[in-house]
Design an enzyme around this catalytic site. Structure first.
Site, PDB file in Angstrom:
ATOM      1  N   ASN A  66      -1.912   2.139   5.723  1.00 42.58           N
ATOM      2  CA  ASN A  66      -0.953   1.064   5.394  1.00 42.58           C
ATOM      3  C   ASN A  66      -0.710   0.307   6.689  1.00 42.58           C
ATOM      4  O   ASN A  66      -0.571   0.926   7.733  1.00 42.58           O
ATOM      5  CB  ASN A  66       0.398   1.624   4.964  1.00 42.58           C
ATOM      6  CG  ASN A  66       0.330   2.364   3.661  1.00 42.58           C
ATOM      7  OD1 ASN A  66      -0.695   2.372   3.003  1.00 42.58           O
ATOM      8  ND2 ASN A  66       1.429   3.003   3.306  1.00 42.58           N
ATOM      9  N   GLY A  67      -0.586  -1.021   6.587  1.00 40.08           N
ATOM     10  CA  GLY A  67      -0.306  -1.813   7.784  1.00 40.08           C
ATOM     11  C   GLY A  67      -1.448  -2.765   8.089  1.00 40.08           C
ATOM     12  O   GLY A  67      -2.324  -2.991   7.244  1.00 40.08           O
ATOM     13  N   LYS A 117       7.031  -3.945  -4.476  1.00 47.29           N
ATOM     14  CA  LYS A 117       8.423  -3.507  -4.433  1.00 47.29           C
ATOM     15  C   LYS A 117       8.892  -3.313  -2.996  1.00 47.29           C
ATOM     16  O   LYS A 117      10.017  -3.613  -2.660  1.00 47.29           O
ATOM     17  CB  LYS A 117       8.568  -2.199  -5.213  1.00 47.29           C
ATOM     18  CG  LYS A 117      10.001  -1.690  -5.337  1.00 47.29           C
ATOM     19  CD  LYS A 117      10.836  -2.603  -6.223  1.00 47.29           C
ATOM     20  CE  LYS A 117      12.295  -2.260  -6.225  1.00 47.29           C
ATOM     21  NZ  LYS A 117      13.110  -3.401  -6.685  1.00 47.29           N
ATOM     22  N   TRP A 119      -2.702  -2.821  -1.595  1.00 47.92           N
ATOM     23  CA  TRP A 119      -2.227  -4.192  -1.853  1.00 47.92           C
ATOM     24  C   TRP A 119      -2.927  -5.047  -0.814  1.00 47.92           C
ATOM     25  O   TRP A 119      -2.678  -4.917   0.393  1.00 47.92           O
ATOM     26  CB  TRP A 119      -0.716  -4.242  -1.698  1.00 47.92           C
ATOM     27  CG  TRP A 119      -0.091  -5.533  -2.088  1.00 47.92           C
ATOM     28  CD1 TRP A 119       0.197  -5.964  -3.350  1.00 47.92           C
ATOM     29  CD2 TRP A 119       0.377  -6.564  -1.214  1.00 47.92           C
ATOM     30  NE1 TRP A 119       0.802  -7.196  -3.315  1.00 47.92           N
ATOM     31  CE2 TRP A 119       0.924  -7.588  -2.016  1.00 47.92           C
ATOM     32  CE3 TRP A 119       0.390  -6.734   0.177  1.00 47.92           C
ATOM     33  CZ2 TRP A 119       1.475  -8.749  -1.480  1.00 47.92           C
ATOM     34  CZ3 TRP A 119       0.930  -7.889   0.710  1.00 47.92           C
ATOM     35  CH2 TRP A 119       1.462  -8.872  -0.130  1.00 47.92           C
ATOM     36  N   ARG A 125       5.350   0.045  -6.025  1.00 48.87           N
ATOM     37  CA  ARG A 125       5.258  -0.830  -4.866  1.00 48.87           C
ATOM     38  C   ARG A 125       4.414  -2.076  -5.151  1.00 48.87           C
ATOM     39  O   ARG A 125       4.470  -3.037  -4.405  1.00 48.87           O
ATOM     40  CB  ARG A 125       4.581  -0.079  -3.710  1.00 48.87           C
ATOM     41  CG  ARG A 125       5.394   1.067  -3.233  1.00 48.87           C
ATOM     42  CD  ARG A 125       4.587   1.950  -2.315  1.00 48.87           C
ATOM     43  NE  ARG A 125       5.492   2.652  -1.434  1.00 48.87           N
ATOM     44  CZ  ARG A 125       5.512   2.547  -0.120  1.00 48.87           C
ATOM     45  NH1 ARG A 125       4.638   1.824   0.507  1.00 48.87           N
ATOM     46  NH2 ARG A 125       6.388   3.206   0.597  1.00 48.87           N
ATOM     47  N   LYS A 161      14.519 -15.157  -9.514  1.00 49.22           N
ATOM     48  CA  LYS A 161      14.187 -14.239 -10.616  1.00 49.22           C
ATOM     49  C   LYS A 161      13.237 -14.921 -11.601  1.00 49.22           C
ATOM     50  O   LYS A 161      12.271 -14.319 -12.051  1.00 49.22           O
ATOM     51  CB  LYS A 161      15.443 -13.787 -11.381  1.00 49.22           C
ATOM     52  CG  LYS A 161      16.331 -12.791 -10.702  1.00 49.22           C
ATOM     53  CD  LYS A 161      15.793 -11.379 -10.659  1.00 49.22           C
ATOM     54  CE  LYS A 161      15.114 -11.094  -9.340  1.00 49.22           C
ATOM     55  NZ  LYS A 161      15.935 -10.698  -8.242  1.00 49.22           N
ATOM     56  N   HIS A 190      20.613 -36.121  -2.658  1.00 51.99           N
ATOM     57  CA  HIS A 190      19.862 -36.279  -1.415  1.00 51.99           C
ATOM     58  C   HIS A 190      18.374 -35.984  -1.597  1.00 51.99           C
ATOM     59  O   HIS A 190      17.684 -35.688  -0.626  1.00 51.99           O
ATOM     60  CB  HIS A 190      20.482 -35.389  -0.331  1.00 51.99           C
ATOM     61  CG  HIS A 190      21.927 -35.698  -0.116  1.00 51.99           C
ATOM     62  ND1 HIS A 190      22.348 -36.838   0.541  1.00 51.99           N
ATOM     63  CD2 HIS A 190      23.047 -35.065  -0.543  1.00 51.99           C
ATOM     64  CE1 HIS A 190      23.678 -36.873   0.534  1.00 51.99           C
ATOM     65  NE2 HIS A 190      24.121 -35.805  -0.117  1.00 51.99           N
ATOM     66  N   GLU A 192       9.651 -15.276 -10.006  1.00 49.71           N
ATOM     67  CA  GLU A 192       8.840 -14.073  -9.835  1.00 49.71           C
ATOM     68  C   GLU A 192       8.440 -13.434 -11.153  1.00 49.71           C
ATOM     69  O   GLU A 192       7.369 -12.827 -11.246  1.00 49.71           O
ATOM     70  CB  GLU A 192       9.486 -13.055  -8.900  1.00 49.71           C
ATOM     71  CG  GLU A 192      10.851 -12.590  -9.288  1.00 49.71           C
ATOM     72  CD  GLU A 192      11.462 -11.657  -8.242  1.00 49.71           C
ATOM     73  OE1 GLU A 192      12.680 -11.556  -8.195  1.00 49.71           O
ATOM     74  OE2 GLU A 192      10.714 -11.032  -7.491  1.00 49.71           O
ATOM     75  N   GLU A 212      19.340 -17.110  -6.419  1.00 54.26           N
ATOM     76  CA  GLU A 212      18.872 -15.842  -6.986  1.00 54.26           C
ATOM     77  C   GLU A 212      18.324 -16.057  -8.404  1.00 54.26           C
ATOM     78  O   GLU A 212      17.290 -15.487  -8.771  1.00 54.26           O
ATOM     79  CB  GLU A 212      20.016 -14.822  -6.956  1.00 54.26           C
ATOM     80  CG  GLU A 212      19.717 -13.469  -7.587  1.00 54.26           C
ATOM     81  CD  GLU A 212      18.595 -12.693  -6.930  1.00 54.26           C
ATOM     82  OE1 GLU A 212      18.072 -13.101  -5.882  1.00 54.26           O
ATOM     83  OE2 GLU A 212      18.197 -11.666  -7.510  1.00 54.26           O
ATOM     84  N   CYS A 214       0.815  -1.220   0.000  1.00 55.08           N
ATOM     85  CA  CYS A 214       0.000   0.000   0.000  1.00 55.08           C
ATOM     86  C   CYS A 214       0.850   1.272   0.000  1.00 55.08           C
ATOM     87  O   CYS A 214       1.985   1.265   0.469  1.00 55.08           O
ATOM     88  CB  CYS A 214      -0.863   0.034   1.248  1.00 55.08           C
ATOM     89  SG  CYS A 214      -1.904  -1.409   1.423  1.00 55.08           S
TER      90      CYS A 214
HETATM   91  C1  F6R Z   1      13.236 -10.153  -5.548  1.00 49.45           C
HETATM   92  C2  F6R Z   1      12.879  -9.040  -4.686  1.00 49.45           C
HETATM   93  C3  F6R Z   1      12.545  -9.314  -3.269  1.00 49.45           C
HETATM   94  C4  F6R Z   1      13.274  -8.303  -2.363  1.00 49.45           C
HETATM   95  C5  F6R Z   1      12.812  -8.471  -0.902  1.00 49.45           C
HETATM   96  C6  F6R Z   1      13.569  -7.562   0.039  1.00 49.45           C
HETATM   97  O1  F6R Z   1      13.532  -9.724  -6.833  1.00 49.45           O
HETATM   98  O2  F6R Z   1      12.847  -7.927  -5.114  1.00 49.45           O
HETATM   99  O3  F6R Z   1      12.854 -10.619  -2.906  1.00 49.45           O
HETATM  100  O4  F6R Z   1      14.645  -8.512  -2.482  1.00 49.45           O
HETATM  101  O5  F6R Z   1      11.448  -8.200  -0.822  1.00 49.45           O
HETATM  102  O6  F6R Z   1      13.363  -6.225  -0.291  1.00 49.45           O
HETATM  103  P1  F6R Z   1      14.321  -5.105   0.253  1.00 49.45           P
HETATM  104  O7  F6R Z   1      15.670  -5.329  -0.348  1.00 49.45           O
HETATM  105  O8  F6R Z   1      13.705  -3.820  -0.175  1.00 49.45           O
HETATM  106  O9  F6R Z   1      14.380  -5.260   1.752  1.00 49.45           O
END
Ligand code: F6R
Length: 605
Positions: A98-99, A600, A74, A27, A482, A501, A485, A478, A2
């Site tokens: 928000n929250g 985000k 959100w 976000r 990627k 395993h 997501e 990682e 949010c």
């Molecule tokens: C993956 C991604 C998330 C963030 C995670 C932490 O591409 O963007 O996994 O890395 O939500 O976010 P921050 O770095 O803002 O604490």
């Protein structure tokens, strides 16, 4: 996640609220809304989907008041729908939040008994009706304070009133909230980025603070209802503008900018003249550290896992890595000789902030590695090391990952040097190699065309696997994250040595398996693991800096990355994996910058 905007002015605020909401789109959200005061009454408009939809509604039915609040939602409590979108209004007040209000069910029952009729499934509507109820008996400040006392959980709030129709009230507990100072108007926002086009004079609310904004002044009160003064900060101009330029989307811009990200970051920390690393006022004495905890979420957590390998290689300090949502609930024994490092792009991630807060309450030494230097995490930690990556807009983190790894690597070699665990000549050699990294990244980025072809192989598959050992293991994690997501494919990242395993059972004819095998001390072992995958029908993409001597029979694709010292290879390994996820999602026509269900800045637990 949010986002909140509030503007109080002496002219219509609607268009600026919409523009600011668009700044908060990064976000991730599912609905949007606005409330203004028109002819003395609260006028609320909301919709599902994008802020563009809200703009269309306002075009047909304008709502032009001199003050207002806006929100992108959100969903947490209740499905994404128009009725659950914020603001939530009664005749008397309108609230954006928000929250999460943890005791909303109890409060709702009490309010229903008093005759209040709830329209939404949200936890926020209890704030609207509690405040409406208390305003019948108390003045503005008392009603606000009494309302906030009733709420358990976290919130950032923006509120407007029918009766007090020249002010906006903001309040913070747990979720970030910034206040901006303008000329004959003032602002409220979830972050300074959303306010930046209107002002660079910002104050941040601390937990428990309340602010009352009119177009000519801003008043602050703390949780004890005492009037307080707050420091006004002047935001620095962004060196990197947050526009797409010639790129199709922010993610491709951010991936392709990574040579510059690395260059900027290295220039901030490396003293070229003295061939040294400068951590400026690093107030922590590396000689006295016995243990380092590295904490983050998602991609930031992966950079912590890599840093563990570096720090173990370069120092005798024991290292622990933890996911913030786990760390915050551990029964830890805090120690004065431990250093707690928090890694976060946004600096607002709720779990990372809570983990930091736990450390602070236990008087532990804290350091944060963030992109957003004005963020809550940066402000709350003892020491901040910015990554200097510039705004990252694409939801999937790319250039921030490179920046996080860089700062962690720079920190590792500096700690090692101060502790005299690395020789002067090795220290100097590492800096020389580090300075070559931007160029190596730029060369690695040239694999785009090949990756575009490889990506087609992933279109029909049910999933994919990413395998690596040592420093390549976190990069495998990682790479899988990627792909998940962005392309919504099931993807697993595994240490290659763990295959026997259990996960080997997943390998079947045609399953794409990405093998990360740089020429390091694990090379032969990883190549053996690759053969086991091939023997079971896996379709292998081998990424290495030493492909000449590998028997590549039955390897479907081989991708060569530039040679560098082992410690720096993870930076280069990352790039083809980001591009792979990008091109698979692109071929599937998915929304690259805003993958489904993701946000985000994850400001709720
Ligand atoms: C993956 C991604 C998330 C963030 C995670 C932490 O591409 O963007 O996994 O890395 O939500 O976010 P921050 O770095 O803002 O604490």
């Amino acid at each position: 996640m949010c986002g909140i905007i509030g503007i109080v002015s002496n002219k219509s605020v609607t268009s600026n609220i919409i523009q600011s909401l668009k700044k908060l789109e990064y976000r991730g959200y599912d609905s949007a809304g606005i409330a203004t005061i028109v002819n003395g009454d609260i006028d609320e408009k909301k919709c599902t989907g994008r802020v563009d939809n809200l703009e269309k509604i306002l075009f047909k039915s304008p709502s032009n008041g001199p003050l207002g609040i806006g929100h992108v939602r959100w969903a947490t409590h209740g499905v994404p729908s128009q009725v659950n979108a914020h603001p939530h209004s009664s005749e008397e007040v309108s609230v954006v939040h928000n929250g999460i209000i943890e005791n909303s069910n109890e409060l709702k029952k009490d309010l229903e008994n008093k005759g209040y009729k709830f329209k939404s499934q949200t936890d926020t509507e209890v704030i609207t009706f509690t405040l409406t109820d208390l305003l019948r008996k108390y003045d503005l400040i008392d009603a606000i304070n009494k309302t906030l006392k009733k709420l358990n959980g976290s919130f950032a709030l923006g509120i407007i009133f029918k009766k007090y129709n020249n002010v906006i009230v903001g309040a913070r507990r747990g979720s970030p909230l910034a206040v901006g100072y303008g000329h004959e108007e003032n602002y409220l926002g979830s972050d300074s980025y959303a306010l930046k086009s209107m002002t660079n004079k910002i104050t941040y609310l601390d937990d428990g603070d309340i602010c009352i904004l009119s177009n000519s002044k801003i008043e602050f009160y703390n949780s004890k209802n005492k009037k307080i003064n707050k420091e006004i900060l002047t935001l620095s101009d962004d060196k990197h503008n947050a526009e797409k330029g010639d790129y199709k989307d922010f993610m491709s811009k951010e991936i392709n900018e990574q040579d510059m990200t690395a260059k900027t970051c290295i220039n901030e920390y490396v003293d070229h003249l003295r061939q040294d690393i400068n951590l400026y006022n690093f107030s922590i004495k590396p000689e006295e550290i016995e243990k380092i905890f590295l904490i983050g979420c998602g991609t930031a957590y992966h950079s912590c896992v890599i840093a563990k390998y570096w720090l173990e290689e370069l120092t005798s300090i024991s290292i622990e890595v933890d996911i913030a949502s786990e760390f915050r609930y551990r029964k830890l024994k805090f120690n004065k000789k431990s250093l707690y490092i928090f890694v976060s792009q946004s600096g607002e991630t709720a779990d990372t902030f809570a983990a930091l807060d736990l450390c602070k309450k236990n008087n532990a030494k804290t350091c944060s590695i963030v992109n957003m230097v004005e963020s809550s995490i940066a402000r709350a930690s003892d020491f901040v090391l910015p990554i200097h990556a510039g705004p990252e807009i694409g939801v999937a983190s790319t250039k921030a990952f490179i920046g996080q790894m860089l700062v962690l690597y720079i920190l590792a070699i500096k700690i090692s040097e101060v502790r005299k665990e690395i020789s002067k000549s090795d220290y100097s050699k590492k800096i020389t190699e580090l300075k070559k990294l931007p160029d190596l990244i730029s060369r690695t980025l040239k694999c785009q065309d090949k990756i575009q072809i490889i990506a087609k192989d992933f279109l029909e598959s049910k999933g994919a696997m990413f395998l690596g050992r040592g420093l390549s293991f976190p990069i495998a994690l990682e790479g899988a994250l990627k792909l998940k997501e962005l392309s919504y494919l099931h993807a697993e990242g595994y240490p290659a040595g763990e295959m026997k395993h259990g996960p080997l059972a997943l390998i079947e004819e045609g399953l794409p398996v990405v093998i990360l095998a740089p020429k390091d001390r694990y090379f032969e072992k990883t190549i053996s693991n690759m053969q086991e995958v091939i023997a079971r029908g896996g379709k292998v993409l081998l990424i290495s800096n030493e492909t000449n001597n590998v028997i590549s029979e039955n390897v479907r694709f081989t991708l060569e990355i530039p040679k560098t010292e082992d410690c720096l290879t993870p930076f280069l390994m990352t790039i083809p994996l980001q591009l792979l996820a990008y091109h698979v999602a692109s071929l599937k026509n998915y929304d690259i910058d805003k993958p489904r269900n993701l946000a985000k800045s994850v400001t709720v637990e």
